[in-house]
Scaffold this active site. Structure first.
Site, PDB file in Angstrom:
ATOM      1  N   TRP A   1       0.854  -1.205   0.000  1.00 12.82           N
ATOM      2  CA  TRP A   1       0.000   0.000   0.000  1.00 12.82           C
ATOM      3  C   TRP A   1       0.878   1.240   0.000  1.00 12.82           C
ATOM      4  CZ3 TRP A   1      -4.694  -0.883  -1.391  1.00 12.82           C
ATOM      5  CH2 TRP A   1      -5.648   0.136  -1.332  1.00 12.82           C
TER       6      TRP A   1
ATOM      7  N   ASP B   1       0.295  11.057  -0.106  1.00 12.16           N
ATOM      8  CA  ASP B   1      -0.754  12.071  -0.005  1.00 12.16           C
ATOM      9  C   ASP B   1      -2.087  11.439   0.359  1.00 12.16           C
ATOM     10  OD1 ASP B   1      -0.939  10.785  -2.587  1.00 12.16           O
ATOM     11  OD2 ASP B   1      -2.316  12.363  -3.180  1.00 12.16           O
TER      12      ASP B   1
ATOM     13  N   GLU C   1      -3.302   8.644  -1.622  1.00 14.32           N
ATOM     14  CA  GLU C   1      -2.514   7.413  -1.461  1.00 14.32           C
ATOM     15  C   GLU C   1      -1.670   7.084  -2.672  1.00 14.32           C
ATOM     16  OE1 GLU C   1      -6.178   4.850  -0.468  1.00 14.32           O
ATOM     17  OE2 GLU C   1      -5.017   4.844   1.389  1.00 14.32           O
ATOM     18  N   GLU C   2      -1.274   8.080  -3.420  1.00 16.73           N
ATOM     19  CA  GLU C   2      -0.584   7.797  -4.676  1.00 16.73           C
ATOM     20  C   GLU C   2       0.837   8.333  -4.747  1.00 16.73           C
ATOM     21  OE1 GLU C   2      -3.371   9.580  -7.327  1.00 16.73           O
ATOM     22  OE2 GLU C   2      -4.487   7.714  -7.590  1.00 16.73           O
TER      23      GLU C   2
ATOM     24  N   GLU D   1     -18.501   6.890  -4.127  1.00 15.02           N
ATOM     25  CA  GLU D   1     -17.287   7.707  -4.105  1.00 15.02           C
ATOM     26  C   GLU D   1     -17.285   8.704  -5.265  1.00 15.02           C
ATOM     27  OE1 GLU D   1     -13.405   5.996  -5.469  1.00 15.02           O
ATOM     28  OE2 GLU D   1     -12.832   6.274  -3.363  1.00 15.02           O
TER      29      GLU D   1
END
Ligand code: NOJ
Ligand code: NOJ
Length: 618
Positions: free
Chosen positions: A147, A203, A206-207, A427
């Site tokens: 992750w 960030d 999550e990237e 989302e």
């Protein structure tokens, strides 16, 4: 706006003019009724996704927020520290606004986080970086797959949520719960921030692993309000004091001249709803339109709002034909390719919320200032805007307030248009036709609705001290390592010393209610060096069955040089007997035992439900 300003010419003095509010109400009648029904759906949508009782959160521990019930395409059936903190901050604000029924759930969240802080995970342990692990299994065991980690906004956002509830408890006379239960948890998160704020992070999306505007901003906020809370409790956070100016200084470095660069790495434009979310999550209703803290009404935050929202105007088909100055569907960032890159509900709500917050601030301050930085924003909604300051007595002020309010509503109307009739918020919604996409019932989408709704209704969160912002003369990097130990007291039922005004015995001497469990506080005197921690281990499962790996950590939150006391409060059923000892764990994990013999303890019943055992190392 042109309509409003030409009205007097068309109608002349012979007619009573409708007030701007009347005009707006007519224009937004269908929005208003949607908003009030969606408010009910959104609160229920949040509650459904929280364990143990939530109808869509089966398997989640008490107080644990599931990001979405979706278990495939995408699998969001995990608990994220960020999403959970933002959701519970919204619930604390609902509590403060009067929804008292939420309080037990808020306490369960805090108890769950005390536990979660101690769960070793791929980012580390409690005092070795593990607090920034982005997500966990819903039963609070670690998620061990690959992750984007660590994500250093999590501890800061969690501190902010818990501090918001702490303020409420203190205002309602329950300082002991804050001292005994919440502060030890908050302190760990603050220490995380003071130690790691200057290191790169994934960030919020999550990237990208670089510096992130949102992360730095929420870290700054947490340190400011963490230090205020410490002061209120008669404690201190010296590392908050030393790092706060440096974090604020660093925050200034993201400004490009026309917008905030959301990530310093990643090779993108840096135009990103990251920065709009920043302005709403650092909003302080007591602050001025200060741009150093990126207040919603500040010139920089308004200029940024335009640049970021404009970046989505031409790229999504559903935004085609929408004029400047009217709200559009807002995504994460224009280069996004996740599910092909689409608008997100939570970002569309955030674009509205920033503007509602700004309107609140202008009305409170009593004027609007337009600078050369914010002029392009204002021109979109009020074409004759010019640099200057407009007092609330001027028609310019009134016209701009009304125009911005209408502009904010137009973002809510976009979200309304693409929300199915049952009010469910996923989302994303499709950039081409607006159909809902990706994770269904995203908890954060519902929470984002709730906060935008309250901002529109002028139900604002508490001040966190943004007005104290003071930039140092020059920036320097920094780090300060602070206190860290497991917070183990989650005894909400009886969090503090019972007060004499609330006697627990009747005059006849019998208990009003007979406690079936006793919260025993163990105080152990032991002078330790930095990096050493004291634990209790003993003959029963609650004390780890003599297994040092499962020993219960004591907290050093009461430790001073003159009174080196470690302590922990643990609940036992009345009548329990056990043997125990204290152990010391060094930073490298090595264990030192107290000398023989074993200590022993029997839990005697009493009316107060609490007991204290004072020991010193032997
Ligand atoms: C999952 C993350 O949650 C999401 O934010 C990201 O865009 C995708 N992975 C792709 O990296
Ligand atoms: C992906 C989002 O990018 C991230 O911000 C969020 O924390 C997770 N999904 C869970 O909702």
């Amino acid at each position: 706006m042109r309509f409003l300003s030409t009205l007097p010419l068309l109608l002349g003095a012979a007619f009573a003019l409708p007030s701007p509010e009347d005009i707006q109400e007519r224009a937004t009648g269908s929005l208003s009724s949607w908003l009030s029904s969606e408010n009910t759906v959104a609160l229920q949508g949040v509650l459904n996704n929280i364990g143990a009782g939530g109808s869509k959160a089966s398997g989640a521990s008490a107080g644990v927020v599931v990001a979405s019930p979706s278990k495939s395409n995408p699998d969001y059936f995990y608990t994220w520290t960020r999403d959970s903190a933002l959701v519970f901050k919204a619930l604390v604000d609902q509590l403060i606004a009067g929804n008292k029924s939420l309080e037990p759930l808020i306490q369960q969240y805090i108890s769950a986080q005390a536990n979660l802080q101690t769960v070793n995970n791929p980012s580390g342990g409690l005092c070795s970086g593990g607090l920034a692990e982005p997500k966990f299994e819903v039963n609070l065991t670690p998620f061990t797959g690959a992750w984007g980690r660590p994500q250093r906004d999590g501890p800061a956002l969690r501190a902010t949520a818990m501090i918001a509830y702490s303020r409420y408890l203190i205002a309602n006379g329950n300082t002991s719960a804050v001292n005994n239960i919440i502060w030890p948890i908050v302190q760990n998160d603050l220490s995380y921030v003071t130690q790691y704020w200057n290191q790169t992070t994934f960030d919020l999306w999550e990237e990208i692993n670089s510096s992130s505007f949102f992360t730095t901003a929420v870290q700054y906020r947490a340190l400011v309000e963490g230090n205020s809370l410490a002061t209120q409790l008669g404690k201190s956070c010296p590392n908050c004091v030393s790092q706060t100016p440096q974090v604020l200084c660093f925050l200034q470095s993201y400004w490009t001249g026309s917008y905030a660069l959301s990530n310093t790495g990643g090779g993108r434009s840096g135009k990103d709803a990251n920065s709009i979310l920043t302005s709403i999550h650092v909003f302080d209703p007591a602050a001025s339109c200060d741009s150093t803290t990126f207040q919603p009404c500040s010139d920089k935050a308004l200029a940024n709002h335009k640049v970021v929202t404009d970046s989505f105007r031409s790229i999504y088909s559903i935004n085609q034909g929408i004029a400047q100055g009217s709200g559009v569907a807002v995504g994460r960032y224009p280069e996004d390719s996740y599910y092909n890159g689409n608008p997100w509900y939570l970002n569309t709500f955030a674009a509205a919320e920033q503007l509602y917050d700004a309107v609140y601030q202008w009305k409170k301050i009593g004027s609007i200032s337009i600078t050369s930085i914010s002029l392009p924003f204002f021109k979109d909604v009020y074409s004759s805007a010019a640099v200057g300051t407009y007092a609330s007595s001027t028609t310019t002020f009134t016209s701009i307030i009304n125009a911005v309010q209408v502009y904010a509503d137009s973002y809510m109307s976009i979200a309304q248009k693409y929300t199915p009739s049952n009010g469910a918020l996923s989302e994303q919604y499709n950039r081409a036709d607006g159909t809902p996409l990706s994770a269904a019932d995203l908890t954060w989408s519902y929470a984002a609705f709730l906060t935008a709704y309250n901002a529109r209704a002028n139900v604002v969160p508490a001040s966190w001290g943004a007005s104290s912002a003071k930039l140092p003369n020059s920036c320097s990097s920094g780090s300060a390592t602070g206190p860290c130990s497991a917070a183990t007291n989650t005894n909400w039922g009886n969090p503090g010393t019972p007060t004499t005004s609330n006697p627990t015995t009747t005059t006849g001497g019998s208990c009003k209610t007979t406690p079936t469990s006793i919260a025993v506080t163990f105080n152990e005197q032991k002078t330790t060096s930095y990096g050493e921690n004291i634990y209790i281990v003993g003959s029963i499962p609650a004390l780890g069955n003599w297994n040092t790996a499962n020993a219960v950590a004591l907290s050093a939150s009461k430790y001073t040089a003159s009174n080196p006391v470690w302590s922990v409060t643990i609940n036992f059923a009345t009548g329990t007997s056990f043997e125990y000892k204290y152990i010391k764990k060094a930073q490298d994990g090595s264990v030192t035992w107290e000398s023989d013999p074993n200590r022993s303890y029997t839990v005697a019943g009493n009316c107060a439900g609490t007991a204290t055992e004072n020991d010193s190392w032997r």
